[in-house]
Design a protein around this motif. Structure first.
Motif, PDB file in Angstrom:
ATOM      1  N   LEU A 141      -8.220  -4.280  -1.390  1.00  0.00           N
ATOM      2  CA  LEU A 141      -9.133  -4.163  -0.248  1.00  0.00           C
ATOM      3  C   LEU A 141     -10.038  -5.378  -0.073  1.00  0.00           C
ATOM      4  N   THR A 142     -10.038  -6.274  -1.059  1.00  0.00           N
ATOM      5  CA  THR A 142     -10.990  -7.385  -1.086  1.00  0.00           C
ATOM      6  C   THR A 142     -10.995  -8.201   0.198  1.00  0.00           C
ATOM      7  N   HIS A 143      -9.808  -8.533   0.722  1.00  0.00           N
ATOM      8  CA  HIS A 143      -9.736  -9.428   1.884  1.00  0.00           C
ATOM      9  C   HIS A 143      -9.681  -8.675   3.215  1.00  0.00           C
ATOM     10  N   ARG A 144     -10.023  -7.380   3.170  1.00  0.00           N
ATOM     11  CA  ARG A 144     -10.069  -6.553   4.379  1.00  0.00           C
ATOM     12  C   ARG A 144      -8.755  -6.686   5.158  1.00  0.00           C
ATOM     13  N   PRO A 145      -7.657  -6.260   4.544  1.00  0.00           N
ATOM     14  CA  PRO A 145      -6.340  -6.464   5.157  1.00  0.00           C
ATOM     15  C   PRO A 145      -6.177  -5.680   6.452  1.00  0.00           C
ATOM     16  N   ARG A 146      -5.274  -6.157   7.287  1.00  0.00           N
ATOM     17  CA  ARG A 146      -4.932  -5.462   8.532  1.00  0.00           C
ATOM     18  C   ARG A 146      -3.914  -4.361   8.296  1.00  0.00           C
ATOM     19  N   LEU A 147      -3.267  -4.398   7.119  1.00  0.00           N
ATOM     20  CA  LEU A 147      -2.277  -3.383   6.766  1.00  0.00           C
ATOM     21  C   LEU A 147      -2.471  -2.980   5.320  1.00  0.00           C
ATOM     22  N   LEU A 148      -2.521  -1.677   5.070  1.00  0.00           N
ATOM     23  CA  LEU A 148      -2.580  -1.153   3.710  1.00  0.00           C
ATOM     24  C   LEU A 148      -1.349  -0.290   3.450  1.00  0.00           C
ATOM     25  N   LEU A 149      -0.645  -0.614   2.368  1.00  0.00           N
ATOM     26  CA  LEU A 149       0.469   0.187   1.882  1.00  0.00           C
ATOM     27  C   LEU A 149       0.032   0.797   0.560  1.00  0.00           C
ATOM     28  N   LEU A 150      -0.060   2.107   0.503  1.00  0.00           N
ATOM     29  CA  LEU A 150      -0.654   2.781  -0.655  1.00  0.00           C
ATOM     30  C   LEU A 150       0.288   3.861  -1.169  1.00  0.00           C
ATOM     31  N   ASP A 151       0.724   3.687  -2.420  1.00  0.00           N
ATOM     32  CA  ASP A 151       1.628   4.650  -3.043  1.00  0.00           C
ATOM     33  C   ASP A 151       0.826   5.544  -3.987  1.00  0.00           C
ATOM     34  N   GLU A 152       0.617   6.776  -3.582  1.00  0.00           N
ATOM     35  CA  GLU A 152      -0.169   7.747  -4.353  1.00  0.00           C
ATOM     36  C   GLU A 152      -1.528   7.177  -4.777  1.00  0.00           C
ATOM     37  N   PRO A 153      -2.328   6.714  -3.825  1.00  0.00           N
ATOM     38  CA  PRO A 153      -3.592   6.068  -4.192  1.00  0.00           C
ATOM     39  C   PRO A 153      -4.615   7.001  -4.831  1.00  0.00           C
TER      40      PRO A 153
END
Length: 205
Positions: A141-153
């Motif tokens: 999350l550090t660079h405030r991405p435009r896309l997050l892909l999260l596997d069982e976060p």
């Protein structure tokens, strides 16, 4: 933001993902669901640029997932994040911050939001799964991405950290971030979801 066409992934004779056609629009929060072994994690790894499809195609923002431009706009967290075992949490997050050109304080502030700041000086290899997950999430999350892909976060997180992650995802969504995630217990993000995509046992969306 995300588009796949006839995406197929094979491991030898095993078909992990079978001709998946997927479309996720910019700013959507989408839950990828299905039974264990249906290919959810495999699909996320393709979109993260870690696996090449056996056939078919995958695009993120009109480009291949493994391009430098896509890496810059994406954050990816696996169920058990592959972190640098012999760095401390602080060192790992400082590395991520330098990589993306953001202040290290931003990364450490994210770790603090999960209540894990006391572990900043501990080697990654000595952390529990839950704390490793917090470090991985903070790095992604550090660079405030435009896309997050999260596997069982949410897997391995305590209740307070689950609430905090849900809040962080809401903030990211409100800033226009696209989120594609898997979650065995989706109640934490139920209110954020725009829709669900179901993979059947053959990994077909």
């Amino acid at each position: 933001m995300i588009r796949t066409k006839d995406l197929t992934v094979r491991f030898g004779e095993k078909v992990a993902v079978d001709r998946a056609d997927l479309h996720v629009g910019e700013g959507e929060v989408v839950l990828l669901s299905g039974v264990n072994g249906c290919g959810k994690s495999t699909l996320l790894r393709v979109l993260a640029g870690l696996l090449e499809p056996s056939s078919g195609s995958a695009e993120i923002a009109g480009q291949a997932p493994d391009t430098a431009a896509v890496r810059a706009l994406r954050g990816f967290v696996q169920d058990d994040p592959p972190l640098y075992e012999y760095l401390t949490s602080h060192e790992h997050l400082a590395f991520a911050a330098r990589l993306w050109g953001v202040p290290v304080e931003d990364s450490l502030a994210l770790l603090a939001r999960f209540g894990a700041e006391d572990w900043a000086g501990t080697l990654i290899r000595d952390l529990s799964l839950g704390t490793r997950k917090k470090v991985g999430l903070a790095a992604a999350l550090t660079h405030r991405p435009r896309l997050l892909l999260l596997d069982e976060p949410f897997n391995g997180l305590d209740a307070g950290s689950c609430d905090e992650l849900a809040l962080l995802l809401k903030e990211a969504r409100d800033e226009g971030c696209t989120v594609l995630l898997t979650a065995h217990e989706p109640q934490h993000v139920e209110q954020l979801l725009d829709r669900r995509i179901f993979l059947d046992r053959r990994g077909h969306a």
